[in-house]
Design a protein around this motif. Structure first.
Motif, PDB file in Angstrom:
ATOM      1  N   ASP A  15      -4.513  -2.148  -8.253  1.00 44.13           N
ATOM      2  CA  ASP A  15      -3.924  -2.894  -7.137  1.00 44.13           C
ATOM      3  C   ASP A  15      -4.306  -2.303  -5.790  1.00 44.13           C
ATOM      4  O   ASP A  15      -3.751  -2.673  -4.763  1.00 44.13           O
ATOM      5  CB  ASP A  15      -2.402  -2.934  -7.278  1.00 44.13           C
ATOM      6  CG  ASP A  15      -1.977  -3.858  -8.405  1.00 44.13           C
ATOM      7  OD1 ASP A  15      -2.304  -5.062  -8.330  1.00 44.13           O
ATOM      8  OD2 ASP A  15      -1.350  -3.381  -9.361  1.00 44.13           O
ATOM      9  N   GLY A  16      -5.240  -1.357  -5.769  1.00 36.77           N
ATOM     10  CA  GLY A  16      -5.704  -0.772  -4.525  1.00 36.77           C
ATOM     11  C   GLY A  16      -4.883   0.396  -4.016  1.00 36.77           C
ATOM     12  O   GLY A  16      -5.080   0.848  -2.895  1.00 36.77           O
ATOM     13  N   TYR A  17      -3.953   0.910  -4.844  1.00 30.16           N
ATOM     14  CA  TYR A  17      -3.203   2.100  -4.447  1.00 30.16           C
ATOM     15  C   TYR A  17      -4.118   3.309  -4.462  1.00 30.16           C
ATOM     16  O   TYR A  17      -4.932   3.467  -5.369  1.00 30.16           O
ATOM     17  CB  TYR A  17      -2.021   2.351  -5.388  1.00 30.16           C
ATOM     18  CG  TYR A  17      -0.962   1.288  -5.363  1.00 30.16           C
ATOM     19  CD1 TYR A  17      -0.356   0.890  -4.179  1.00 30.16           C
ATOM     20  CD2 TYR A  17      -0.555   0.673  -6.545  1.00 30.16           C
ATOM     21  CE1 TYR A  17       0.624  -0.080  -4.165  1.00 30.16           C
ATOM     22  CE2 TYR A  17       0.424  -0.298  -6.538  1.00 30.16           C
ATOM     23  CZ  TYR A  17       1.012  -0.674  -5.346  1.00 30.16           C
ATOM     24  OH  TYR A  17       1.983  -1.631  -5.338  1.00 30.16           O
ATOM     25  N   ASN A  18      -3.957   4.192  -3.492  1.00 25.38           N
ATOM     26  CA  ASN A  18      -4.713   5.437  -3.415  1.00 25.38           C
ATOM     27  C   ASN A  18      -4.013   6.467  -4.299  1.00 25.38           C
ATOM     28  O   ASN A  18      -2.952   6.973  -3.951  1.00 25.38           O
ATOM     29  CB  ASN A  18      -4.769   5.907  -1.959  1.00 25.38           C
ATOM     30  CG  ASN A  18      -5.557   7.174  -1.783  1.00 25.38           C
ATOM     31  OD1 ASN A  18      -6.320   7.580  -2.650  1.00 25.38           O
ATOM     32  ND2 ASN A  18      -5.364   7.812  -0.644  1.00 25.38           N
ATOM     33  N   TYR A  23      -8.807   4.470  -6.352  1.00 26.69           N
ATOM     34  CA  TYR A  23      -7.962   3.303  -6.124  1.00 26.69           C
ATOM     35  C   TYR A  23      -7.622   2.727  -7.490  1.00 26.69           C
ATOM     36  O   TYR A  23      -8.509   2.538  -8.330  1.00 26.69           O
ATOM     37  CB  TYR A  23      -8.680   2.241  -5.288  1.00 26.69           C
ATOM     38  CG  TYR A  23      -8.914   2.653  -3.859  1.00 26.69           C
ATOM     39  CD1 TYR A  23      -7.844   2.887  -2.999  1.00 26.69           C
ATOM     40  CD2 TYR A  23     -10.203   2.796  -3.362  1.00 26.69           C
ATOM     41  CE1 TYR A  23      -8.061   3.265  -1.684  1.00 26.69           C
ATOM     42  CE2 TYR A  23     -10.429   3.166  -2.053  1.00 26.69           C
ATOM     43  CZ  TYR A  23      -9.347   3.400  -1.219  1.00 26.69           C
ATOM     44  OH  TYR A  23      -9.565   3.771   0.080  1.00 26.69           O
ATOM     45  N   ASP A  24      -6.340   2.459  -7.726  1.00 27.08           N
ATOM     46  CA  ASP A  24      -5.962   1.855  -9.001  1.00 27.08           C
ATOM     47  C   ASP A  24      -6.246   0.365  -8.964  1.00 27.08           C
ATOM     48  O   ASP A  24      -6.881  -0.149  -8.036  1.00 27.08           O
ATOM     49  CB  ASP A  24      -4.509   2.205  -9.367  1.00 27.08           C
ATOM     50  CG  ASP A  24      -3.470   1.384  -8.635  1.00 27.08           C
ATOM     51  OD1 ASP A  24      -3.808   0.552  -7.756  1.00 27.08           O
ATOM     52  OD2 ASP A  24      -2.279   1.565  -8.937  1.00 27.08           O
ATOM     53  N   HIS A  60       0.330   5.863  -1.269  1.00 28.70           N
ATOM     54  CA  HIS A  60      -0.487   6.961  -1.795  1.00 28.70           C
ATOM     55  C   HIS A  60       0.374   7.762  -2.758  1.00 28.70           C
ATOM     56  O   HIS A  60       1.518   8.087  -2.447  1.00 28.70           O
ATOM     57  CB  HIS A  60      -0.972   7.866  -0.661  1.00 28.70           C
ATOM     58  CG  HIS A  60      -1.598   9.132  -1.146  1.00 28.70           C
ATOM     59  ND1 HIS A  60      -2.856   9.172  -1.699  1.00 28.70           N
ATOM     60  CD2 HIS A  60      -1.142  10.393  -1.183  1.00 28.70           C
ATOM     61  CE1 HIS A  60      -3.142  10.417  -2.042  1.00 28.70           C
ATOM     62  NE2 HIS A  60      -2.112  11.186  -1.748  1.00 28.70           N
ATOM     63  N   GLY A  76     -10.353   1.827 -12.447  1.00 25.52           N
ATOM     64  CA  GLY A  76     -10.142   2.286 -11.073  1.00 25.52           C
ATOM     65  C   GLY A  76     -11.475   2.417 -10.352  1.00 25.52           C
ATOM     66  O   GLY A  76     -12.543   2.388 -10.968  1.00 25.52           O
ATOM     67  N   THR A  77     -11.418   2.576  -9.036  1.00 28.91           N
ATOM     68  CA  THR A  77     -12.633   2.755  -8.247  1.00 28.91           C
ATOM     69  C   THR A  77     -12.551   4.053  -7.455  1.00 28.91           C
ATOM     70  O   THR A  77     -11.473   4.504  -7.070  1.00 28.91           O
ATOM     71  CB  THR A  77     -12.865   1.567  -7.288  1.00 28.91           C
ATOM     72  OG1 THR A  77     -11.720   1.391  -6.461  1.00 28.91           O
ATOM     73  CG2 THR A  77     -13.130   0.284  -8.052  1.00 28.91           C
ATOM     74  N   ASN A 113     -12.508   6.890  -4.743  1.00 31.16           N
ATOM     75  CA  ASN A 113     -12.063   7.089  -3.365  1.00 31.16           C
ATOM     76  C   ASN A 113     -12.203   8.563  -2.987  1.00 31.16           C
ATOM     77  O   ASN A 113     -11.575   9.025  -2.051  1.00 31.16           O
ATOM     78  CB  ASN A 113     -10.614   6.624  -3.184  1.00 31.16           C
ATOM     79  CG  ASN A 113     -10.188   6.642  -1.734  1.00 31.16           C
ATOM     80  OD1 ASN A 113     -11.004   6.471  -0.831  1.00 31.16           O
ATOM     81  ND2 ASN A 113      -8.918   6.875  -1.490  1.00 31.16           N
ATOM     82  N   PRO A 173       0.800  -1.227   0.000  1.00 34.85           N
ATOM     83  CA  PRO A 173       0.000   0.000   0.000  1.00 34.85           C
ATOM     84  C   PRO A 173       0.835   1.281   0.000  1.00 34.85           C
ATOM     85  O   PRO A 173       1.820   1.380   0.712  1.00 34.85           O
ATOM     86  CB  PRO A 173      -0.817  -0.096   1.286  1.00 34.85           C
ATOM     87  CG  PRO A 173      -0.345  -1.275   2.023  1.00 34.85           C
ATOM     88  CD  PRO A 173       0.645  -2.013   1.193  1.00 34.85           C
ATOM     89  N   GLU A 182      -4.131  10.053  -6.532  1.00 34.41           N
ATOM     90  CA  GLU A 182      -4.789  11.356  -6.498  1.00 34.41           C
ATOM     91  C   GLU A 182      -4.247  12.262  -7.590  1.00 34.41           C
ATOM     92  O   GLU A 182      -3.078  12.183  -7.947  1.00 34.41           O
ATOM     93  CB  GLU A 182      -4.504  11.998  -5.130  1.00 34.41           C
ATOM     94  CG  GLU A 182      -4.940  13.420  -4.983  1.00 34.41           C
ATOM     95  CD  GLU A 182      -4.458  14.051  -3.690  1.00 34.41           C
ATOM     96  OE1 GLU A 182      -4.821  15.223  -3.442  1.00 34.41           O
ATOM     97  OE2 GLU A 182      -3.700  13.406  -2.930  1.00 34.41           O
TER      98      GLU A 182
END
Length: 120
Positions: free
Chosen positions: A109-112, A106-107, A61, A84-85, A87, A59, A114
């Motif tokens: 792989d779940g990275y935040n 979130y990309d 950001h 992506g989803t 956030n 993880p 911005e």
């Protein structure tokens, strides 16, 4: 300011396509494409900023500078269209400072991730 950074991704080809889509509104593009890593940077050739390596993700950001609120909005829409989803939809974030306009996703792989515009 970000000089460069690398992140691990679970699927290099999928992540390459995702970042090609979301960085296009921010004037970024693919700079290098090697067997196990790819690199993105500004389309003007001034450097390589984001390296993706196919390894187990961890993880983090990432915040990219945007040239306008319109670019932040385009980043957000491109991220969602590329898989992506949400956030945090585009908008002002006065808790950071009065002109902070950002969007968060979130990309793959779940990275935040911005995009932020700090105003004029």
């Amino acid at each position: 300011m970000i000089d460069h950074f690398g992140i691990n991704v679970s699927n290099l080809e999928q992540s390459k396509a995702f970042y090609q889509a979301v960085l296009a509104p921010l004037a970024g593009g693919l700079q290098h494409d090697f067997d196990v890593t790819v690199c993105f940077g500004k389309n003007d050739g001034t450097g390589s900023s984001l390296w993706l390596v196919e390894k187990e993700p961890a993880p983090i950001h990432i915040a990219f500078k945007a040239p306008s609120q319109t670019a932040v909005d385009a980043f957000y829409q491109a991220a969602l269209a590329a898989g992506g989803t949400d956030n945090g939809a585009p908008g002002l974030r006065p808790q950071y400072h009065p002109n902070y306009y950002g969007a968060f996703v979130y990309d793959l792989d779940g990275y935040n991730v911005e995009a932020v515009y700090h105003g004029d």
